[in-house]
Design an enzyme around this catalytic site. Sequence first.
Site, PDB file in Angstrom:
ATOM      1  N   GLU A  35     -67.228 -13.982 -63.132  1.00  0.00           N
ATOM      2  CA  GLU A  35     -66.644 -12.890 -63.895  1.00  0.00           C
ATOM      3  C   GLU A  35     -65.159 -12.852 -63.530  1.00  0.00           C
ATOM      4  O   GLU A  35     -64.834 -12.847 -62.336  1.00  0.00           O
ATOM      5  CB  GLU A  35     -67.334 -11.579 -63.514  1.00  0.00           C
ATOM      6  CG  GLU A  35     -66.971 -10.450 -64.422  1.00  0.00           C
ATOM      7  CD  GLU A  35     -67.641  -9.128 -64.040  1.00  0.00           C
ATOM      8  OE1 GLU A  35     -68.635  -9.135 -63.283  1.00  0.00           O
ATOM      9  OE2 GLU A  35     -67.133  -8.095 -64.513  1.00  0.00           O
ATOM     10  N   ARG A 261     -77.359 -17.060 -51.359  1.00  0.00           N
ATOM     11  CA  ARG A 261     -75.905 -16.927 -51.265  1.00  0.00           C
ATOM     12  C   ARG A 261     -75.411 -17.501 -49.946  1.00  0.00           C
ATOM     13  O   ARG A 261     -76.125 -17.475 -48.949  1.00  0.00           O
ATOM     14  CB  ARG A 261     -75.500 -15.451 -51.258  1.00  0.00           C
ATOM     15  CG  ARG A 261     -75.709 -14.688 -52.510  1.00  0.00           C
ATOM     16  CD  ARG A 261     -75.366 -13.227 -52.285  1.00  0.00           C
ATOM     17  NE  ARG A 261     -73.942 -12.960 -52.427  1.00  0.00           N
ATOM     18  CZ  ARG A 261     -73.346 -12.721 -53.603  1.00  0.00           C
ATOM     19  NH1 ARG A 261     -74.053 -12.726 -54.708  1.00  0.00           N
ATOM     20  NH2 ARG A 261     -72.069 -12.482 -53.669  1.00  0.00           N
ATOM     21  N   LYS A 271     -66.483  -9.067 -53.657  1.00  0.00           N
ATOM     22  CA  LYS A 271     -65.174  -8.958 -54.321  1.00  0.00           C
ATOM     23  C   LYS A 271     -64.646  -7.528 -54.266  1.00  0.00           C
ATOM     24  O   LYS A 271     -63.458  -7.297 -54.100  1.00  0.00           O
ATOM     25  CB  LYS A 271     -65.297  -9.382 -55.789  1.00  0.00           C
ATOM     26  CG  LYS A 271     -65.090 -10.868 -55.995  1.00  0.00           C
ATOM     27  CD  LYS A 271     -64.945 -11.201 -57.460  1.00  0.00           C
ATOM     28  CE  LYS A 271     -66.294 -11.388 -58.103  1.00  0.00           C
ATOM     29  NZ  LYS A 271     -66.263 -11.991 -59.434  1.00  0.00           N
TER      30      LYS A 271
HETATM   31  P1  ATP Z   1     -69.277  -9.760 -56.676  1.00  0.00           P
HETATM   32  O1  ATP Z   1     -70.675  -9.227 -56.790  1.00  0.00           O
HETATM   33  O2  ATP Z   1     -68.665  -9.629 -55.324  1.00  0.00           O
HETATM   34  O3  ATP Z   1     -68.377  -9.346 -57.799  1.00  0.00           O
HETATM   35  P2  ATP Z   1     -70.338 -12.014 -57.901  1.00  0.00           P
HETATM   36  O4  ATP Z   1     -71.420 -12.684 -57.187  1.00  0.00           O
HETATM   37  O5  ATP Z   1     -70.726 -11.080 -59.001  1.00  0.00           O
HETATM   38  O6  ATP Z   1     -69.424 -11.314 -56.859  1.00  0.00           O
HETATM   39  P3  ATP Z   1     -69.287 -13.748 -59.854  1.00  0.00           P
HETATM   40  O7  ATP Z   1     -67.876 -13.996 -60.155  1.00  0.00           O
HETATM   41  O8  ATP Z   1     -70.089 -13.051 -60.865  1.00  0.00           O
HETATM   42  O9  ATP Z   1     -69.281 -13.020 -58.458  1.00  0.00           O
HETATM   43  O10 ATP Z   1     -70.025 -15.059 -59.399  1.00  0.00           O
HETATM   44  C1  ATP Z   1     -69.908 -16.297 -60.045  1.00  0.00           C
HETATM   45  C2  ATP Z   1     -70.967 -17.203 -59.498  1.00  0.00           C
HETATM   46  O11 ATP Z   1     -70.762 -17.403 -58.102  1.00  0.00           O
HETATM   47  C3  ATP Z   1     -72.354 -16.628 -59.662  1.00  0.00           C
HETATM   48  O12 ATP Z   1     -73.232 -17.645 -60.106  1.00  0.00           O
HETATM   49  C4  ATP Z   1     -72.704 -16.155 -58.291  1.00  0.00           C
HETATM   50  O13 ATP Z   1     -74.083 -16.206 -58.098  1.00  0.00           O
HETATM   51  C5  ATP Z   1     -71.942 -17.143 -57.405  1.00  0.00           C
HETATM   52  N1  ATP Z   1     -71.639 -16.566 -56.090  1.00  0.00           N
HETATM   53  C6  ATP Z   1     -70.948 -15.444 -55.844  1.00  0.00           C
HETATM   54  N2  ATP Z   1     -70.931 -15.178 -54.523  1.00  0.00           N
HETATM   55  C7  ATP Z   1     -71.620 -16.176 -53.916  1.00  0.00           C
HETATM   56  C8  ATP Z   1     -71.957 -16.491 -52.550  1.00  0.00           C
HETATM   57  N3  ATP Z   1     -71.592 -15.697 -51.546  1.00  0.00           N
HETATM   58  N4  ATP Z   1     -72.681 -17.610 -52.318  1.00  0.00           N
HETATM   59  C9  ATP Z   1     -73.055 -18.410 -53.318  1.00  0.00           C
HETATM   60  N5  ATP Z   1     -72.776 -18.178 -54.615  1.00  0.00           N
HETATM   61  C10 ATP Z   1     -72.068 -17.075 -54.925  1.00  0.00           C
HETATM   62 MG    MG Z   2     -71.155 -10.853 -60.877  1.00  0.00          MG
END
Ligand code: ATP
Ligand code: MG
Length: 561
Positions: A35, A261, A271
Amino acid sequence: MTDTPADSDFIRDRVRRDIEQGRNGGRVQTRFPPEPNGYLHIGHAKAITVDFGTAEDFGGICNLRLDDTNPDTEETEYFESILADIAWLGFHPAAVLHASDYFGQLYAWAEYLVEHGLAYVDDQDTETISAQRGGFGKPGVDSPFRDRPVAENLDLLRRMRDGEFADGARVLRARIDMNHENMALRDPVMYRIRHSHHFRTGDDWCIYPTYDWAHGQSDAIEGVTHSICTLEFDTHRPLYDWYLERLPLPGDRPQQIEFARLELTHTITSKRRLARLVADGTVDGWDDPRMPTLRGLRRRGYPSRAIRAFCREIGTTRTNSRQNIEALESYVRRELNATVQRRMAVLRPLRLVIDNWPSDASGNPVVEYFEVANNPENEADGTRQVAFSGELLIESEDFAEVPPPKFFRLSPGREVRLRGAYLVTATSMEKDASGTVTAVHATYDPATRGGDAPDGRKVKSTMHWVSAAHGVSITAALYDRLFTAAVPGEATGEPLDDLNPTSRELLEGCVAEASLADVEPGQVVQFERLGYFAHDSEQRLLFHRTVGLRDEWAAIQRRQG
Ligand code: ATP
Ligand code: MG
């Protein structure tokens, strides 16, 4: 750290099986779907290596898809940083796509579900809807609007789209089962009304799809075969499948696969919380060298190769766990050890005056040049000349007036080696009014040029040094963990409670050998005996300590047996 070889994790096993069974015509296509609401961090690096790496291993493709379905939090700035950071990590999306490009198709499919009695417009507010959802072992309550006639639903949905209603006045929901044991299937929301400007679609839309309604459909539109995501989405998989099973898809159905994760000790990857550190000034910005963002790690001097190797070699599992940050640092150190040049720098200088150093005919101290290897690990890096003269700077902590037990560095009467130059023996000290040592006097042995005594006598210590007349002033930033607790927030539930108040120490007035002036912005060098340091990309002669020299990971592994 698991020792699962990268080529046989459960995701690759699944893909291999699908290919063998001829699914998707043997095609493999994945996507990385961030995102655009923040900067990528080390957790995303893990997802990127899994998404791109899996496709690559099977001759498939991986696209970047911006999951830009929330107009209120997304910005072009984030989009651009995501593109740049993925490229820096060393991956190349086959295409750059946007979920917002599918808003039209998603809407058409929403009407399709309405027409088939599979979705309805609910006039209740969000609080009421969530109160009716029930809980585990507690059945939900049907909305009074659940049995609306199709024609009325269709009319209301169109008027929602056309902007007739205020934010939050109505939602579109899938009509599944308010008593389903999986909460995700209790008539989930598909569209919400949001009169917001979207950074790409502008004011074209005032209804926006939820993650669940957008994600699987976007996968299907693009031809994704394996939609790899993190474990928190596993309860959403039945919903992912529910939509796809009911829609007239153009091709094969994608399948969602979840993995754990990546979490690191002393680190947060949320984030939202990282944004707070930036907003309240705890760190200097998203690219502060203490941040676990790819920008921060890069500025700190982490090579992308080391990050890739770490992500690959820790393996991919379905069990949540936390990796030791020392393991990542160990990959960084190994990579830097093999690739970067050595230099000498003194962080806390103390004058060392060599009383028997010769002067030339005009009374100036002689200057000698020593040829030293740039990187003993890589002969191709060549050698350089380092100036040596009668007045040097050494590390304050390398001198002790009264040496404690096991202190073998310089002290009165003790002989040590100045790296690559001469053996010197301390003779006396100068002190200021408060008794602090301001200079050490010594004599050198001219017979030890290069650092070895012809009579074979040994010294216990080799120290780095800089010629006072030839050095350049630099600033060094030393870093400690940003969070003191291994699991930030473990005690109180709030990770920010565990912030380390002294995570950065700025040392002005460090001195380095003259060749430091030629180090490129962003380049990493090893300061002998002190660690690896990255030249700041903007501020000249500011050096960030990337990692120290000692491999703490090896020690942790030994302790763990
Ligand atoms: P936040 O919840 O902090 O906003 P997010 O997981 O929603 O972070 P996105 O930008 O939606 O962040 O994630 C993009 C991709 O990265 C998704 O497929 C998510 O599952 C993966 N991702 C995010 N954080 C991790 C992590 N700590 N380990 C592995 N994959 C991750
Ligand atoms: Mg997300």
